[in-house]
Write a protein that holds these residues in place. Structure first.
Motif, PDB file in Angstrom:
ATOM      1  N   LEU A 126       0.741  -1.168   0.166  1.00  9.67           N
ATOM      2  CA  LEU A 126       0.109   0.011  -0.178  1.00  9.67           C
ATOM      3  C   LEU A 126       0.753   1.338  -0.087  1.00  9.67           C
ATOM      4  CD1 LEU A 126      -3.114  -0.498   2.391  1.00  9.67           C
ATOM      5  CD2 LEU A 126      -2.983  -0.248  -0.071  1.00  9.67           C
ATOM      6  N   ASP A 127       2.095   1.067   0.109  1.00 11.18           N
ATOM      7  CA  ASP A 127       3.081   2.307   0.199  1.00 11.18           C
ATOM      8  C   ASP A 127       3.361   2.758  -1.156  1.00 11.18           C
ATOM      9  OD1 ASP A 127       5.882   0.599   1.351  1.00 11.18           O
ATOM     10  OD2 ASP A 127       4.654   0.188  -0.393  1.00 11.18           O
ATOM     11  N   ASN A 128       2.955   2.283  -2.401  1.00 11.41           N
ATOM     12  CA  ASN A 128       3.435   2.571  -3.627  1.00 11.41           C
ATOM     13  C   ASN A 128       4.719   2.383  -3.956  1.00 11.41           C
ATOM     14  OD1 ASN A 128       0.571   3.440  -3.213  1.00 11.41           O
ATOM     15  ND2 ASN A 128       0.911   5.465  -3.983  1.00 11.41           N
ATOM     16  N   LEU A 129       5.577   1.627  -3.148  1.00  9.88           N
ATOM     17  CA  LEU A 129       6.790   1.292  -3.522  1.00  9.88           C
ATOM     18  C   LEU A 129       6.992   0.082  -3.695  1.00  9.88           C
ATOM     19  CD1 LEU A 129       8.382   3.445  -0.402  1.00  9.88           C
ATOM     20  CD2 LEU A 129       8.039   4.264  -2.777  1.00  9.88           C
ATOM     21  N   CYS A 130       8.046  -0.408  -4.494  1.00 12.03           N
ATOM     22  CA  CYS A 130       8.601  -1.764  -4.598  1.00 12.03           C
ATOM     23  C   CYS A 130       9.813  -1.554  -3.946  1.00 12.03           C
ATOM     24  CB  CYS A 130       8.553  -2.353  -5.914  1.00 12.03           C
ATOM     25  SG  CYS A 130       9.266  -3.860  -6.155  1.00 12.03           S
ATOM     26  N   THR A 131      10.031  -2.296  -2.705  1.00 12.03           N
ATOM     27  CA  THR A 131      11.264  -2.075  -1.956  1.00 12.03           C
ATOM     28  C   THR A 131      12.114  -3.510  -2.188  1.00 12.03           C
ATOM     29  OG1 THR A 131       9.898  -1.344  -0.308  1.00 12.03           O
ATOM     30  CG2 THR A 131      12.006  -1.340   0.081  1.00 12.03           C
ATOM     31  N   ILE A 132      13.358  -3.506  -2.394  1.00 13.29           N
ATOM     32  CA  ILE A 132      14.252  -4.416  -2.929  1.00 13.29           C
ATOM     33  C   ILE A 132      15.171  -4.695  -1.653  1.00 13.29           C
ATOM     34  CG2 ILE A 132      15.788  -5.418  -4.570  1.00 13.29           C
ATOM     35  CD1 ILE A 132      14.260  -4.403  -6.680  1.00 13.29           C
ATOM     36  N   TYR A 133      15.570  -5.950  -1.094  1.00 13.39           N
ATOM     37  CA  TYR A 133      16.237  -6.031  -0.139  1.00 13.39           C
ATOM     38  C   TYR A 133      17.710  -6.861  -0.893  1.00 13.39           C
ATOM     39  CZ  TYR A 133      12.832  -4.052   2.944  1.00 13.39           C
ATOM     40  OH  TYR A 133      11.921  -3.501   3.363  1.00 13.39           O
ATOM     41  N   ASP A 134      18.804  -6.891  -0.159  1.00 11.43           N
ATOM     42  CA  ASP A 134      20.004  -7.662  -1.004  1.00 11.43           C
ATOM     43  C   ASP A 134      20.049  -8.478   0.381  1.00 11.43           C
ATOM     44  OD1 ASP A 134      22.093  -8.879  -1.560  1.00 11.43           O
ATOM     45  OD2 ASP A 134      22.917  -7.028  -2.627  1.00 11.43           O
ATOM     46  N   LEU A 135      20.119 -10.029   0.102  1.00 11.86           N
ATOM     47  CA  LEU A 135      20.161 -10.552   1.194  1.00 11.86           C
ATOM     48  C   LEU A 135      21.551 -11.085   1.558  1.00 11.86           C
ATOM     49  CD1 LEU A 135      17.405 -13.402   0.495  1.00 11.86           C
ATOM     50  CD2 LEU A 135      17.489 -11.888   2.270  1.00 11.86           C
TER      51      LEU A 135
END
Lengths: 345, 263
Positions: A120-129
C-alpha cells in the motif's frame, strides 16, 4: 419511459447480444476442450498432506513465493516482516523488518540474492540478502514511481523487475539505477497480478480489475493481446508450465484457462456451490492440476483437462490466503490467516 | 531427570495461553491485495473511533472541572470565615490575659476555655457585626427581588465570584463567560455580551479570566459559558465558538442562549 426503464432494457439487450456472440464463437470452434478431454481417464484423487508447518509470523500471511532452488520460500505478513525460510531444514534464514505493514506481495530473484516486496505504500522495496549488516538487512533499492498500491512484483533477473500496480499500469524497472525502463499502461482497472512467461524473458501476462488479461512485450512496451471472458475483476494470473497458455482467477467465482496461440478462452472452472472469488492460482508442474485459493480461505484443486474439482484441501483451521507451487513441482506452500505457512506434498 | 523429561520440559506447546484471535470473514475482499486494502481500511476505522472517544473524554473532564469550581470556592469561603472567627477568639484571649495580669492556674484556664467556647457561640450570635451584616445582606436581597436590573457585564475574579453569584435573587439567571485575553472568539463574545447586557437587563452577565477563576483549565475549550440560577450551577457550554457561525454578532449569541433555554 423513464431513464431507469430504458437502462434496464438496454442492459437486457446487451446480455442477449453477448450470449449470441458467445454462441457464434462456440459454433465456429470444432470442439471444446471439455469434449476432447472426455476420453482421458480421470485423475485419481490426489492425497495432498501437510508435511511441514512453518511458524514464526505474528500476523496473517499476505504473500508467498518459492525460490528457484525449490527450497527457499519468502513470505510477507501483516506484522510488517518478510521472512526467508529454508523449507527442508524448516527454519528461518532471514527476517526483514518492513517500513510499512501493508504489504501485498513478495518475490525472490532467480539468483536468490534479492527479495522484493510491494504494498500500500506505492513502493517496491528491494532487499539484498547477501549484504547483512549487524544482523539487519537494509533496503537495497526503493523503486518509487507508481501512484497506486503495488499489487505484484516479479524479478526477470538481478537487474530487472516488473511490478503491477493499482494505478492501472505495470512498470519494468532497472534495479541498479532505481529508475523505470518501460511503462505498460493499457488496462482500464487496477492491475492485480502478473506472471512472467516461462522460457521467454520477453513476455509477461497481467490481470486487472477491468476483467481483461493482457499479454505484453517487454522490449517494445506494447500490449500484444487482450483476453476477455471474465465477468469481473481478475485477481490472479499464472502461466501454464509450457508457457503457451495461462490460467486466471477472478471475482466472478470462476477460473479460466486462456490459450495464447488460440487467442481465446479454453475452459471455465467453476461449480454452483462456489460463490466467492478466487485470489490466487497456481499450476502443478505437469499442468494437469490447478490450485485455486478462494476468498473464503479454502483451496480447490481443479483437473485442468476435464474441468472438475478433484479435491478441496482440508486441514483443521486451514484458512489459506495465498499459495505457490515450487519450481520442481514437488511441493505446494500455502500461507494462512492464522500466521502459519504449510507445505503440502 | 531422564532425557524424556528434559525434552518435555523444552517442548513447545501449542499456543494455548494466548487467546484465540477472532476470525472474522468479510463478505468480500478477504485475501490477496483486496484483503490488504480492506484490512487497512478497518485499521483506520479503529483509529478514528479511538480518537473520537478520546475527545469525548476530554470534553467530559473539562465540564466536570467547570462544575466543581464553585463548590471549591464555597469551601474556601467558609474556611476563610472560620479563620476570621478563630482570629477574633485569639484576640479576645489576649485582651483578657492583659487585663488579668495575675497568672492563673491551668485548671481554671481549662474551665475558662469551656466557658469561653459557649460564650463564644453566644457572642458570635450576639455579635453586632454579624447581625448587622446579615441585615444588610437581607436588605440587598429584598432590593434585588423587587427590581433585579443590570445593564453591563460585570467582571469577577476568584474572590468575589461566589458572592456575586450567591447574593442574587433566585429568579435571576446568571451567565458567566470564562475568557482568555488572547482568544479572538472570547474578545468578540465579550463585546457581544456587553451589547446584550444593555438589551437584556434582567439577566446578569459576568466575565472572568479563565486563568484567574480556574487555573489549569484547558484553554482549548475557551470561550466557556457557565449558567447559574438561584445560586446553583445549571449548565456549561464549552467552546462556544463552535456553536456559533463564523462571524457572529450579539443576535447569534442571543439565539444560542435562547435555544439552550437559558434565557
Amino acid at each position: 419511459m423513464s431513464i431507469e426503464d430504458r437502462i434496464s432494457t438496454v442492459k437486457e439487450e446487451i446480455k442477449q447480444l453477448k450470449n449470441e456472440i458467445n454462441l457464434k464463437k462456440s459454433n465456429l470452434s470444432e470442439s471444446s476442450l471439455r469434449t476432447l478431454a472426455s476420453d482421458i481417464p480421470p485423475l485419481e484423487t490426489s492425497e495432498l498432506e501437510v508435511r511441514v508447518h512453518l511458524t514464526g509470523h505474528l500476523g496473517k500471511v499476505y504473500g508467498v513465493h518459492w525460490a528457484e532452488d525449490s527450497n527457499h520460500i519468502v513470505s510477507a505478513s501483516q506484522d510488517g516482516k518478510v521472512i526467508v525460510w529454508d523449507a527442508q531444514a524448516q527454519c528461518k534464514i532471514h527476517a526483514i523488518r518492513l517500513r510499512s505493514n501493508w504489504v501485498m506481495d513478495c518475490a525472490f530473484s532467480p539468483s536468490m540474492n534479492l527479495v522484493a516486496c510491494g504494498g500500500l505504500d506505492n513502493l517496491c522495496t528491494i532487499y539484498d540478502l547477501s549484504q547483512e549488516e549487524e544482523g539487519r538487512i537494509n533496503i537495497y533499492r526503493e523503486l518509487s514511481s507508481h501512484t497506486g498500491y503495488v499489487s505484484c512484483c516479479r524479478f526477470l533477473n538481478d537487474q530487472q523487475i516488473v511490478t503491477s500496480s493499482g494505478d492501472m499500469s505495470c512498470i519494468l524497472w532497472d534495479i541498479e539505477s532505481g529508475s523505470k525502463i518501460t511503462e505498460f499502461a493499457d488496462h482500464n482497472g487496477d492491475v492485480m497480478s502478473l506472471d512472467l512467461k516461462p522460457g521467454d524473458t520477453n513476455t509477461f501476462a497481467s490481470g486487472a480489475c477491468d476483467a481483461t488479461s493482457k499479454l505484453w512485450d517487454l522490449r517494445s512496451g506494447t500490449c500484444e493481446a487482450t483476453f476477455e471472458g471474465h465477468q469481473s475483476d481478475i485477481n490472479s494470473v499464472q502461466f501454464f508450465p509450457d508457457g503457451n497458455a495461462f490460467g486466471t482467477g477472478s471475482d466472478d467465482a470462476t477460473c479460466r484457462l486462456f490459450d495464447i496461440r488460440a487467442g481465446r478462452e479454453l475452459m471455465e472452472y467453476t461449480n454452483d456451490n462456489i460463490l466467492c472469488g478466487i485470489s490466487s492460482v497456481a499450476f502443478s508442474i505437469s499442468g494437469r492440476l490447478m490450485f485455486a485459493g478462494y476468498d473464503n480461505f479454502s483451496v480447490h484443486v481443479w483437473d485442468v483437462l476435464k474441468g472438475n474439482d478433484t479435491a478441496i484441501l482440508e486441514e483443521h483451521s486451514n484458512r489459506v490466503s495465498c499459495l505457490g507451487v515450487s519450481k520442481d513441482g514437488m511441493a505446494l506452500v500455502t500461507g494462512s490467516w492464522d500466521k502459519e505457512l504449510k507445505i503440502w506434498a | 531427570m531422564s532425557n524424556e523429561d528434559i525434552l518435555n520440559k523444552f517442548a513447545i506447546e501449542p499456543s494455548s495461553d494466548e487467546p484465540e484471535e477472532e476470525f472474522v470473514m468479510r463478505e468480500y475482499g478477504n485475501t490477496g491485495p483486496k484483503g490488504v486494502i480492506a484490512d487497512h481500511a478497518e485499521y483506520l476505522e479503529v483509529l478514528r473511533r479511538e480518537r473520537i472517544e478520546e475527545k469525548k473524554r476530554q470534553v467530559q473532564q473539562s465540564k466536570k472541572m467547570v462544575m466543581n469550581e464553585k463548590e471549591v470556592n464555597l469551601v474556601d469561603y467558609l474556611l476563610q470565615q472560620r479563620k476570621v472567627s478563630i482570629n477574633e477568639k485569639q484576640q479576645e484571649k489576649k485582651k483578657r490575659l492583659i487585663e488579668n495580669s495575675d497568672p492563673e492556674t491551668e485548671e481554671e484556664d481549662e474551665k475558662k476555655k469551656e466557658e469561653d467556647s459557649e460564650e463564644e457561640l453566644l457572642k458570635m450570635l450576639d455579635k453586632e457585626g454579624i447581625l448587622d451584616e446579615y441585615a444588610l445582606q437581607r436588605l440587598n436581597q429584598i432590593k434585588k427581588e423587587i427590581e433585579p436590573v443590570f445593564g453591563t457585564v460585570l467582571t469577577v475574579n476568584k474572590e468575589n465570584f461566589v458572592s456575586t453569584i450567591d447574593n442574587e435573587s433566585p429568579k435571576v439567571t446568571i451567565i458567566v463567560h470564562m475568557y482568555d485575553q488572547n482568544n479572538r472568539a472570547c474578545i468578540r463574545i465579550n463585546s457581544c455580551l456587553s451589547k446584550l447586557a444593555r438589551r437584556l437587563t434582567k439577566v446578569k452577565f459576568l466575565k472572568g479570566l479563565a486563568k484567574d477563576l480556574k487555573p489549569g483549565f484547558n484553554t482549548e475549550f475557551l470561550p466557556v459559558f457557565i449558567v447559574y440560577k438561584a445560586g446553583k450551577f445549571v449548565d456549561s457550554i464549552l467552546k462556544v465558538s463552535e456553536h456559533l457561525p463564523k462571524s457572529f454578532d450579539e443576535d447569534d449569541v442571543r439565539s444560542l442562549l435562547v435555544e439552550s433555554k437559558y434565557l
